[in-house]
Structures are given as structure tokens and as C-alpha cells.
Design a protein around this motif. Sequence first.
Motif, PDB file in Angstrom:
ATOM      1  N   SER A 135       0.887  -1.082   0.068  1.00 63.47           N
ATOM      2  CA  SER A 135      -0.026   0.022   0.041  1.00 63.47           C
ATOM      3  C   SER A 135       0.835   1.216  -0.007  1.00 63.47           C
ATOM      4  CB  SER A 135      -1.082  -0.009   1.321  1.00 63.47           C
ATOM      5  OG  SER A 135      -1.923   1.115   1.161  1.00 63.47           O
ATOM      6  N   GLY A 136       1.973   1.341   0.699  1.00 62.55           N
ATOM      7  CA  GLY A 136       2.718   2.466   1.001  1.00 62.55           C
ATOM      8  C   GLY A 136       3.583   2.601  -0.392  1.00 62.55           C
ATOM      9  N   GLU A 137       4.264   1.432  -0.824  1.00 65.44           N
ATOM     10  CA  GLU A 137       5.100   1.497  -2.065  1.00 65.44           C
ATOM     11  C   GLU A 137       4.124   2.088  -3.286  1.00 65.44           C
ATOM     12  OE1 GLU A 137       7.961   0.733  -2.716  1.00 65.44           O
ATOM     13  OE2 GLU A 137       8.566  -0.527  -0.730  1.00 65.44           O
ATOM     14  N   VAL A 138       2.752   1.718  -3.602  1.00 64.96           N
ATOM     15  CA  VAL A 138       2.161   2.306  -4.566  1.00 64.96           C
ATOM     16  C   VAL A 138       1.873   3.414  -4.462  1.00 64.96           C
ATOM     17  CG1 VAL A 138      -0.257   1.743  -5.841  1.00 64.96           C
ATOM     18  CG2 VAL A 138       1.205  -0.332  -5.020  1.00 64.96           C
TER      19      VAL A 138
ATOM     20  N   ARG B 253      -6.186   2.147  -5.276  1.00 63.28           N
ATOM     21  CA  ARG B 253      -5.170   1.564  -4.379  1.00 63.28           C
ATOM     22  C   ARG B 253      -5.051   0.260  -3.953  1.00 63.28           C
ATOM     23  NH1 ARG B 253      -3.576   4.845   0.160  1.00 63.28           N
ATOM     24  NH2 ARG B 253      -5.299   3.420   1.268  1.00 63.28           N
ATOM     25  N   ASP B 254      -6.245   0.030  -3.070  1.00 67.45           N
ATOM     26  CA  ASP B 254      -6.548  -1.272  -2.589  1.00 67.45           C
ATOM     27  C   ASP B 254      -6.796  -2.492  -3.570  1.00 67.45           C
ATOM     28  OD1 ASP B 254      -6.154   0.204  -0.315  1.00 67.45           O
ATOM     29  OD2 ASP B 254      -8.216   0.462   0.208  1.00 67.45           O
ATOM     30  N   GLN B 255      -7.427  -1.971  -4.763  1.00 67.06           N
ATOM     31  CA  GLN B 255      -7.710  -3.080  -5.600  1.00 67.06           C
ATOM     32  C   GLN B 255      -6.392  -3.541  -6.272  1.00 67.06           C
ATOM     33  OE1 GLN B 255      -9.483  -1.635  -9.617  1.00 67.06           O
ATOM     34  NE2 GLN B 255     -10.787  -3.178  -9.515  1.00 67.06           N
TER      35      GLN B 255
ATOM     36  N   ASP C  40       3.229  12.642  -9.449  1.00 68.23           N
ATOM     37  CA  ASP C  40       2.425  13.731  -9.068  1.00 68.23           C
ATOM     38  C   ASP C  40       0.764  13.449  -9.345  1.00 68.23           C
ATOM     39  OD1 ASP C  40       4.031  15.549  -7.936  1.00 68.23           O
ATOM     40  OD2 ASP C  40       4.621  16.207 -10.172  1.00 68.23           O
ATOM     41  N   ILE C  41       0.696  11.909  -9.103  1.00 69.71           N
ATOM     42  CA  ILE C  41      -0.858  11.611  -9.401  1.00 69.71           C
ATOM     43  C   ILE C  41      -1.476  11.340  -8.198  1.00 69.71           C
ATOM     44  CG2 ILE C  41      -1.938   9.717 -10.467  1.00 69.71           C
ATOM     45  CD1 ILE C  41       0.092   9.465 -12.412  1.00 69.71           C
ATOM     46  N   THR C  42      -2.898  11.870  -8.275  1.00 67.70           N
ATOM     47  CA  THR C  42      -3.564  11.358  -6.918  1.00 67.70           C
ATOM     48  C   THR C  42      -4.211   9.806  -7.162  1.00 67.70           C
ATOM     49  OG1 THR C  42      -4.175  13.567  -6.643  1.00 67.70           O
ATOM     50  CG2 THR C  42      -5.657  12.128  -5.758  1.00 67.70           C
TER      51      THR C  42
ATOM     52  N   ARG D  52       0.121   6.445 -16.377  1.00 67.58           N
ATOM     53  CA  ARG D  52      -0.091   6.187 -14.955  1.00 67.58           C
ATOM     54  C   ARG D  52       0.525   5.076 -14.319  1.00 67.58           C
ATOM     55  NH1 ARG D  52      -4.630   8.737 -12.531  1.00 67.58           N
ATOM     56  NH2 ARG D  52      -4.600   7.267 -10.937  1.00 67.58           N
ATOM     57  N   PRO D  53       1.288   5.128 -13.112  1.00 69.16           N
ATOM     58  CA  PRO D  53       2.064   4.099 -12.812  1.00 69.16           C
ATOM     59  C   PRO D  53       1.259   2.946 -12.260  1.00 69.16           C
ATOM     60  CG  PRO D  53       2.318   5.872 -11.190  1.00 69.16           C
ATOM     61  CD  PRO D  53       1.661   6.337 -12.547  1.00 69.16           C
ATOM     62  N   ASP D  54      -0.018   3.193 -11.696  1.00 63.90           N
ATOM     63  CA  ASP D  54      -1.022   2.190 -11.163  1.00 63.90           C
ATOM     64  C   ASP D  54      -1.593   1.240 -12.477  1.00 63.90           C
ATOM     65  OD1 ASP D  54      -2.115   4.736 -11.765  1.00 63.90           O
ATOM     66  OD2 ASP D  54      -3.997   3.740 -11.161  1.00 63.90           O
TER      67      ASP D  54
END
Length: 213
Positions: A64-67, A83-85, A75-77, A196-198
Amino acid sequence: MDIRISFSSPESGFHWSDLLPYTPHLLWALFFASVFFIVGPRTIRSAFSRATKLGFAGVELELSGEVQEVAEARDITLPAGLRDQLVRRMKTIGPMLRSSRILWIDDNPSNNIPEIGILRKLGVLIDFAKTDEEARKKMEGAIYDIVITDMGRANDGEAGAKLLPELLSSISSPFVIFYVGAQRDTPCGAFGLTTRPDELLNLILDATERRRG
């Protein structure tokens, strides 16, 4: 005068000695209450939000923290739900990533350090190429599951798209993911394109699931 103080009352039937077995529990309760008031609820909530961990091969990745840190670096919200998904998917599919091999083509690889850090902690083997020629040599000498590439290199803003047919026709037939600075149409044949990184991590998980499945 004979004064006697008694902590028990025959009428009530209550004895202070009855509390002795519960003393350790009471002390622990007092300790945690003290920590709560000293540290503060916000800090405690923050710590628990980063407590989701994934561990294999002796490595614990605070997902969670790493993501969240990767998103902030871009600079992405990143909403907590997304994040949890992603964290849940990494728990399920992440072990399949171990020993997967990725070729990352980018003339500025230092731009991707946070994302590279997560993948390496998951056990992914990553090779790098700064130019198309270097990428061709890497592809000749190794089998890759996934190729991540930017779009523009040097003086050619379409270098990634031009190299795509060669990547797809290579012996390893890797999934090709474009990780770019500005949103645009996904080139024909590519597995995906994102800024986006996610979304990049989700695409990598998708490709790994499909390849291993």
C-alpha cells in the motif's frame, strides 16, 4: 484503640484479590490507551494504512505504501479504492511475476526508478535499453515476457511505435506496453498504453496472468 482496615466485605462478598488474575490485561489496556493519546489517532491510522504486506523469498513489500509513493512521485492522486484494488491483485497474481523477465526501453531510465523498485522487490528480472539498437541486441540474446517502452527517443517522437513490429515478431513474442508522458491512442498490436504507474502495474499483472495462464 484497635483500628483495622479491610478491603473485603462479608456482606458484599467482594474481594480485591479476585482482580489479581486480570491485572496483566488491565496493564496492557492502560499501555495501549497511553500510546493512543501520546502518538495520536492520525499517526496510528497512517501506520495501519501502510500495513498491508506481501512477502515471498524473505522480502516483505509494503504494498500500500509503495504504490502510494510511486503515484506521488508522478504527481498523481491515487484514490484509496484503486490502490487497494491493485494491492489485492498483486497479492493474488504477484507470485506469478517472480522470475518473469522484462525489457524496459527508455532513453531516460532514471525516470522510472520507483516503478522499477516495486517490480524488483516482486522478483522481476529487468534489463534496460536506451536505444532501439541496444534493444535489438537484448532481444537477440534473451527471452522476454514483457517489453515496456516509451514512445519518443532522441529526435524521433514515434520511435517506440516504429520499433513495435520488430518487438512483436521476435522469437519471444512479448507483450508490449507503452509507458508514455502524454495520453494517446494505443499502437496496433501493443498490449496497452498508459501514463499512470498504477495502470502500468495492472497491465503488467494482466500480461503475466495471460502468459502464465
